[in-house]
Design an enzyme around this catalytic site. Sequence first.
Site, PDB file in Angstrom:
ATOM      1  N   SER A  68       0.794  -1.232   0.000  1.00  0.00           N
ATOM      2  CA  SER A  68       0.000   0.000   0.000  1.00  0.00           C
ATOM      3  C   SER A  68       0.826   1.282   0.000  1.00  0.00           C
ATOM      4  O   SER A  68       0.273   2.366  -0.187  1.00  0.00           O
ATOM      5  CB  SER A  68      -0.940   0.029   1.203  1.00  0.00           C
ATOM      6  N   LYS A  71       0.425   3.328  -2.989  1.00  0.00           N
ATOM      7  CA  LYS A  71      -0.735   4.228  -3.151  1.00  0.00           C
ATOM      8  C   LYS A  71      -0.331   5.698  -3.107  1.00  0.00           C
ATOM      9  O   LYS A  71      -1.021   6.564  -3.640  1.00  0.00           O
ATOM     10  CB  LYS A  71      -1.784   3.924  -2.066  1.00  0.00           C
ATOM     11  N   TYR A 195      -3.794  -2.575 -10.313  1.00  0.00           N
ATOM     12  CA  TYR A 195      -3.643  -2.306  -8.873  1.00  0.00           C
ATOM     13  C   TYR A 195      -2.755  -3.361  -8.196  1.00  0.00           C
ATOM     14  O   TYR A 195      -1.866  -3.031  -7.411  1.00  0.00           O
ATOM     15  CB  TYR A 195      -5.035  -2.255  -8.234  1.00  0.00           C
ATOM     16  N   TYR A 243      -4.695   3.874   8.071  1.00  0.00           N
ATOM     17  CA  TYR A 243      -6.100   3.407   8.116  1.00  0.00           C
ATOM     18  C   TYR A 243      -6.753   3.795   9.447  1.00  0.00           C
ATOM     19  O   TYR A 243      -6.557   4.903   9.919  1.00  0.00           O
ATOM     20  CB  TYR A 243      -6.171   1.892   7.860  1.00  0.00           C
ATOM     21  N   VAL A 261       1.127  -3.750   3.828  1.00  0.00           N
ATOM     22  CA  VAL A 261       1.077  -5.055   4.500  1.00  0.00           C
ATOM     23  C   VAL A 261       2.334  -5.907   4.270  1.00  0.00           C
ATOM     24  O   VAL A 261       2.457  -6.982   4.851  1.00  0.00           O
ATOM     25  CB  VAL A 261      -0.170  -5.903   4.142  1.00  0.00           C
TER      26      VAL A 261
HETATM   27  N1  GLN Z   1      -2.346  -5.311  -2.023  1.00  0.00           N
HETATM   28  C1  GLN Z   1      -2.900  -5.181  -0.703  1.00  0.00           C
HETATM   29  C2  GLN Z   1      -4.414  -5.323  -0.758  1.00  0.00           C
HETATM   30  O1  GLN Z   1      -4.993  -4.826  -1.673  1.00  0.00           O
HETATM   31  C3  GLN Z   1      -2.505  -3.855  -0.115  1.00  0.00           C
HETATM   32  C4  GLN Z   1      -3.040  -3.668   1.275  1.00  0.00           C
HETATM   33  C5  GLN Z   1      -2.096  -2.982   2.212  1.00  0.00           C
HETATM   34  O2  GLN Z   1      -0.901  -2.910   2.016  1.00  0.00           O
HETATM   35  N2  GLN Z   1      -2.655  -2.507   3.313  1.00  0.00           N
HETATM   36  O3  GLN Z   1      -5.041  -5.908   0.089  1.00  0.00           O
END
Ligand code: GLN
Length: 312
Positions: A68, A71, A195, A243, A261
């Site tokens: 993430s 992003k 994505y 988050y 993650v």
């Molecule tokens: N690729 C992961 C997902 O879409 C990214 C989530 C994350 O890093 N929090 O669930």
Amino acid sequence: MGPDRLSIQAFLDDLEASFRQASQRGEVASYIPELATVDPGYFGISVCLPDGSVLSAGDTQKPFSIQSISKVFSLAIALGREGDRLWKRVGREPSNFAFNSVVELEMEQGRPRNPFVNAGAIVTTDAILSGRTPKETLAELLLFVRAACGDDEVYINQRVAEAENRTGHRNYALAHFLKSCSNLNSPCDRVLGTYFHQCAIEMSCQQLAAAGRFLAGFHPDFDMIGEPHVRSINALMMTAGHYDGSGEFAYSVGIPAKSGVGGGILAVVPRRASIAVWSPGLNRYGNSHLGTLALEKLSRFTGWSLFEVARV
Ligand code: GLN
């Protein structure tokens, strides 16, 4: 004035030595098969300073899945291209539920809370896909990331992307719900394919810390996005980068940051430092457990919290 470079290096070395021994490391992400087998014993931290020097301790040259954290880069491209039009489709408020919540998206009638929860990032990826093929979009993203860190050796791990495409049913649910609300232009599988590849970018702590310089305001030759967008991204990292754990992170660390993650966190101290930390074990919000602790200790030691008043 904060501590000098030598004392920061000594602090990082001590931190790494003590975190090597830590028994509580959190849980590695198991819902993406390729990430479930990563050794939770890794720990690395890199701090990039305005003069271009990078202070490092631990496993800072080993590439890991940025997930993430990507992003941030897709948002930078989307803002550069769309400007404020993006906010018609995505909000700028913190979220109350987990990063992959379906219920929150339904409550918001298909306009995701922010660009860092999965639903918001899927919309952002849809925005940068507009008028391009997935291949062109990913090439543009890699070009951006490589320019940001000043290193061409940044790649996408195909196996991680494919594993997530096979198992990412929740993200498919989010994409289809967005589509039902007319908040996705491209077909769901096209957006998600892009994505998942974006999330599967791998970088080392040293590369990631260097890449964050454009957000910290001291990248030597990087004006791909303007100052107002940098400010927006930093604000969103502060309020939503972790988050539903973002309030706790602001309270204990006080620095805009984005987690993934894969166990990485990119943290930005405007005009002072760009920091990357990696430890694969996660806390209950899906943010790196030891990475968060490391940033908390570093921000106390340096006085880099944005809320610090004692040492300005
Ligand atoms: N690729 C992961 C997902 O879409 C990214 C989530 C994350 O890093 N929090 O669930």
